[in-house]
Scaffold this active site. Sequence first.
Site, PDB file in Angstrom:
ATOM      1  N   THR A  11       0.937  -1.228   0.029  1.00 13.64           N
ATOM      2  CA  THR A  11       0.067   0.032  -0.074  1.00 13.64           C
ATOM      3  C   THR A  11       0.786   1.340   0.086  1.00 13.64           C
ATOM      4  O   THR A  11       1.892   1.182   0.481  1.00 13.64           O
ATOM      5  CB  THR A  11      -1.184  -0.049   1.230  1.00 13.64           C
ATOM      6  OG1 THR A  11      -0.045  -0.001   2.493  1.00 13.64           O
ATOM      7  CG2 THR A  11      -1.946  -1.066   1.293  1.00 13.64           C
ATOM      8  N   GLY A  12       0.404   2.204  -0.456  1.00 13.58           N
ATOM      9  CA  GLY A  12       1.026   3.386  -0.873  1.00 13.58           C
ATOM     10  C   GLY A  12       2.434   3.303  -1.517  1.00 13.58           C
ATOM     11  O   GLY A  12       3.464   3.650  -1.053  1.00 13.58           O
ATOM     12  N   GLY A  13       2.322   2.351  -2.647  1.00  9.30           N
ATOM     13  CA  GLY A  13       3.527   2.022  -3.387  1.00  9.30           C
ATOM     14  C   GLY A  13       3.869   2.740  -4.587  1.00  9.30           C
ATOM     15  O   GLY A  13       4.857   2.455  -5.188  1.00  9.30           O
ATOM     16  N   ILE A  17       9.042   5.113  -0.120  1.00  4.30           N
ATOM     17  CA  ILE A  17       9.568   3.782   0.440  1.00  4.30           C
ATOM     18  C   ILE A  17       8.721   2.963  -0.029  1.00  4.30           C
ATOM     19  O   ILE A  17       9.211   1.654  -0.349  1.00  4.30           O
ATOM     20  CB  ILE A  17       9.136   3.906   1.909  1.00  4.30           C
ATOM     21  CG1 ILE A  17       9.829   4.982   2.999  1.00  4.30           C
ATOM     22  CG2 ILE A  17       9.436   2.467   2.693  1.00  4.30           C
ATOM     23  CD1 ILE A  17       9.508   5.090   4.361  1.00  4.30           C
ATOM     24  N   GLY A  18       7.280   2.834  -0.594  1.00  2.00           N
ATOM     25  CA  GLY A  18       6.549   1.987  -1.038  1.00  2.00           C
ATOM     26  C   GLY A  18       7.113   1.754  -2.628  1.00  2.00           C
ATOM     27  O   GLY A  18       7.223   0.481  -2.913  1.00  2.00           O
ATOM     28  N   SER A 140       6.859   3.425  13.879  1.00  3.97           N
ATOM     29  CA  SER A 140       7.849   4.374  13.683  1.00  3.97           C
ATOM     30  C   SER A 140       8.752   4.510  14.865  1.00  3.97           C
ATOM     31  O   SER A 140       8.464   3.760  15.873  1.00  3.97           O
ATOM     32  CB  SER A 140       6.888   5.673  13.509  1.00  3.97           C
ATOM     33  OG  SER A 140       7.720   6.778  13.804  1.00  3.97           O
ATOM     34  N   TYR A 153       0.130  11.795  15.159  1.00  3.70           N
ATOM     35  CA  TYR A 153       0.858  10.999  14.542  1.00  3.70           C
ATOM     36  C   TYR A 153       1.390   9.862  15.359  1.00  3.70           C
ATOM     37  O   TYR A 153       1.469   8.458  15.063  1.00  3.70           O
ATOM     38  CB  TYR A 153       1.658  11.488  13.519  1.00  3.70           C
ATOM     39  CG  TYR A 153       2.676  10.616  12.724  1.00  3.70           C
ATOM     40  CD1 TYR A 153       2.183   9.996  11.535  1.00  3.70           C
ATOM     41  CD2 TYR A 153       3.907  10.050  12.957  1.00  3.70           C
ATOM     42  CE1 TYR A 153       3.021   9.318  10.694  1.00  3.70           C
ATOM     43  CE2 TYR A 153       4.540   9.246  12.423  1.00  3.70           C
ATOM     44  CZ  TYR A 153       4.278   9.027  10.995  1.00  3.70           C
ATOM     45  OH  TYR A 153       4.979   7.938  10.455  1.00  3.70           O
TER      46      TYR A 153
END
Length: 255
Positions: A11-13, A17-18, A140, A153
């Site tokens: 996801t978020g690729g 980073i993705g 994180s 966050y």
Amino acid sequence: MELKGKTVLITGGASGIGLEAAKQFLANGASVIITGRSQAKLDEAKKLYPAITAIKSDVSDAGDAQNLFNQVQQLGGIDILYNNAGVLTDPVNLGIANERHFEDAAYEMNVNYLGVIRLNNLFIDMLKSRKESAIINTTSILSYVPALLEATYSASKVALQFYTKALRKHLQILHSNLKIFELLPPVVATEMTADRSDKKMTSEDLVKALIAGLKKDKFTIRVGDTKALYIMNRLFPNVAFGLVNPEKSYQVLIS
């Protein structure tokens, strides 16, 4: 864990980073499906790496998540779900009540925490049916020490860390082969952190550490400064808090 021959959903690729993860999983012999909210970014990613499959989807939207599951199922399913998507809102002064603070916190929690649970719930039976499979949850460095400028966050990542540990234990009790990994990055050089002057790790180095951890079945993967802060927080929590929140950051809160 063996990566060659596996199919991984990131996801978020489509960027950051993705996208780096997509590149390195491909290099390790895996098939890769990426998701993201921007069709333009997905198209660019597909141009860079034609072997990937790109599906537009928003992890915070229940309908999108169900449609993603249906499409992945039609493609033959996955062996690894990499929950990489995450959001970070602009700093808000927590000492002053305002509607924006609540809205930003809800947005971060919906994507960073609830979105992960939503996808895990959809894909978990598929993953449990595989001979060797995994879920990767990205928490994180702020799971250990909260940042004053990124308080909500930080809270979303703490929630995800506790959930990740509980999920891992539940599956162990059920004698499932599904492996649960937690990736704990430090500050990484991405669009999300472009305005920050902190020391930053490259996406390439972060993903290299992730791949190495997966291959060694290292379920908690602390990378870079996260390793040192984890130890510092256990021994000297006040010092660790000061490292994450230097006095210069206070000026943003009182300005």
